[in-house]
Enzyme design. Structure first.
Site, short mmCIF file in Angstrom:
data_model
loop_
_atom_site.label_atom_id
_atom_site.label_comp_id
_atom_site.label_asym_id
_atom_site.label_seq_id
_atom_site.Cartn_x
_atom_site.Cartn_y
_atom_site.Cartn_z
N SER A 1 54.34 29.74 35.05
CA SER A 1 54.57 29.50 36.46
C SER A 1 55.98 29.95 36.87
O SER A 1 56.33 31.11 36.69
CB SER A 1 54.32 28.03 36.79
OG SER A 1 54.21 27.84 38.18
N ASP B 1 50.48 32.93 34.26
CA ASP B 1 50.23 32.69 35.68
C ASP B 1 51.54 32.47 36.44
O ASP B 1 51.82 31.38 36.95
CB ASP B 1 49.30 31.49 35.89
CG ASP B 1 48.48 31.63 37.17
OD1 ASP B 1 48.25 32.78 37.60
OD2 ASP B 1 48.05 30.62 37.74
N HIS C 1 45.56 26.70 37.22
CA HIS C 1 46.89 27.28 36.99
C HIS C 1 47.25 27.25 35.50
O HIS C 1 47.77 28.22 34.95
CB HIS C 1 47.90 26.47 37.82
CG HIS C 1 49.23 27.13 37.98
ND1 HIS C 1 49.40 28.50 38.04
CD2 HIS C 1 50.49 26.59 38.11
CE1 HIS C 1 50.70 28.78 38.21
NE2 HIS C 1 51.37 27.63 38.25
#
EC number: 3.1.1.3
Length: 500
Positions: A169, A193, A274
């Site tokens: 992230s 991601d 996610h």
């Protein structure tokens, strides 16, 4: 589904509320000043960025903190200068604590690379903020990581080429900043991601990019969120892999968004989508005997059509830790399907079906299913997903996949569903009915089906079991047996000739 109320709710829950409480934590003191403090920090004061080398697979074990400039700690912590070095960088946090996925990733790396150094970059004080503030802190955290790498490079046997930064992230962009600021070139950066908000479309110096390491590979698992991507949608590496198109991940339940909001489970759904990138990477480490493969394609729709299952000219690659650097690849988009859990590997098949329509001038849109029969196992009844529409008197390409290895394919069964069970299929049936003349004959012909395995690249041709019976109508089925290894040669007469 671009409801503005849902979008506002979604954005506020995941990105805007202060993490953990309504009182936003702010970094204590100046980040610039802290960088020049003495290397040893009192035990009662947690640094805003800590480097913790993990010496045990036990998640309860505290590990050993490294401090820039302290050579004795390197020796005491057992840092191996000649081995691979992994830096795991977490992202924005709502809890203020390290997530469970991090311990799983540490353990998987230690199992796969037993002699490697596994360092956790703990920047929780700067990540447990409003999302916008955490974004603004990624640059300085990247500078800290670069500073640690520059110091390690002063050691004679340490090589920056052995460094692999793994960022999840926001952590992916921290890794990008680190690769940008370090003196030299990091061996590899993996973005799991990478965060989308405030990074989508940003300049390459303000996000992860292929220029940040010798090899940058990225897994995109949550790029669809009603106009707002939690994970970045654009390609940002040398190789960008989009499992399941990079949006709806199996087993996460995102198909029922309204139900998730009603029952208060939307944050768990978002987290599942996610975080799937992390679990795919862990899977690539621990399930070496079941590697997943991705295939180069220009976009998700073409992949769904089954067009992109070629491995020629480096068009396929492993995923996660097994992704290999490809010469001259940059922003190369690759796709694959996965299961809902570990091991995530599936088996992809391209199916080419030439569908004839002899007796009807109307627009028939059949709902086809196929069952594959192999030497090891048989598949379920698999839908031939139609992305646009089925072309009549033309070759149609489809993608199907199975969750188990069927072995050598022996025969196929093609079924035309008699009663549609989805709104999409009902609409197709209704549209076909309106476009047909009176007393239509809903009959199509299929003589052969060509199949290609994505994993083995093997090509097979299946012929109708009875060459005189190639017609199929709603509620009927056709059987095909293997009649050739490979597809027809270029100088061979086309097998698709019109029936009398």
């Amino acid at each position: 589904m671009r409801n503005p109320v849902l979008l506002l709710y979604f954005w506020c829950v995941y990105c805007c509320f202060p993490a953990g409480s309504l009182t936003t934590l702010r970094p204590q003191g100046s980040l610039r000043d802290e960088h020049h403090k003495p290397t040893r920090v009192p035990a009662t004061v947690k640094p805003s960025v800590a480097f913790n080398i993990r010496t045990s697979k036990d998640p309860e074990h505290e590990g050993c903190n490294l401090f820039l400039g302290d050579n004795q700690l390197l020796e005491d912590c057992g840092f191996n200068m000649t081995a691979k070095t992994f830096f795991i960088i977490h992202g924005w946090t709502m809890s203020g604590m390290l997530e469970k996925w991090l311990h799983k990733l540490v353990s998987a790396l230690q199992t796969r690379e037993r002699d490697a150094n596994v360092v956790v970059v703990d920047w929780l004080p700067l990540a447990h903020q409003l999302y916008i503030d955490a974004v603004n802190n990624t640059r300085v955290v990247g500078q800290r990581v670069a500073g640690m790498l520059d110091w390690l490079q002063e050691k004679e046997e340490f090589s920056l080429g052995n460094v692999h930064l793994i960022g999840y992230s926001l952590g992916a962009h921290v890794a990008g900043y680190a690769g940008n600021f370090v003196k030299g070139t990091v061996g590899r950066i993996t973005g799991l991601d990478p965060a989308g908000p405030m990074f989508e479309g940003a300049d390459i110096n303000r996000r992860l990019s292929p220029d940040d390491a010798d090899f940058v590979d990225v897994l995109h698992t949550y790029t669809l969120s009603f106009g707002l991507s939690i994970g970045i949608r654009m390609p940002v590496g040398h190789i960008d892999i989009y499992p399941n198109g990079g949006d709806f991940q199996p087993g996460c339940g995102f198909n029922d968004v309204l139900g998730s909001i009603a029952y208060g489970t939307i944050t768990e759904v978002v987290k599942c989508e996610h975080e799937r990138a992390v679990h795919l990477f862990v899977d690539s480490l621990v399930n070496q005997d079941k590697p997943s493969f991705a295939f180069q394609c220009t976009d998700s729709n073409r992949f769904k059509k089954g067009i992109c299952l070629s491995c020629r000219k480096n068009r396929c690659n492993g995923i996660g830790y097994n992704t290999k650097k490809m010469r001259k690849k940059r922003n190369s988009k690759m796709y694959l399907k996965t299961r809902a859990g570990m091991p995530f590997r599936v088996y992809h098949y391209q199916m080419k079906v030439h569908i004839f329509n002899y007796k009807n001038s109307g627009d028939i849109q059949p709902t086809f299913y196929v069952t594959l029969y192999g030497s090891n196992a048989d598949s379920q009844n698999l839908p031939l997903e139609v992305v646009d529409k089925i072309g009549l008197n033309a070759t149609n390409t489809f993608l199907v996949y199975t969750e188990e290895d069927l072995g050598d394919l022996l025969k196929l069964r093609l079924t035309w569903e008699g009663i549609s069970h989805s709104w999409y299929n009902l609409w197709n049936e209704f549209r076909s009915y309106l476009s047909q003349p009176s007393n239509p004959s809903r009959e199509l012909h299929v003589r052969r089906i060509r199949v290609k395995s994505g994993e083995t690249q093997r090509k097979l041709t299946f012929c109708a079991q009875d060459p005189k019976k190639t017609s199929i109508s709603p509620g009927q089925e056709l059987w095909f047996h293997k009649c050739r290894d490979g597809w027809r040669m270029k100088n061979e007469t086309s097998p698709f000739v019109e029936l009398p």
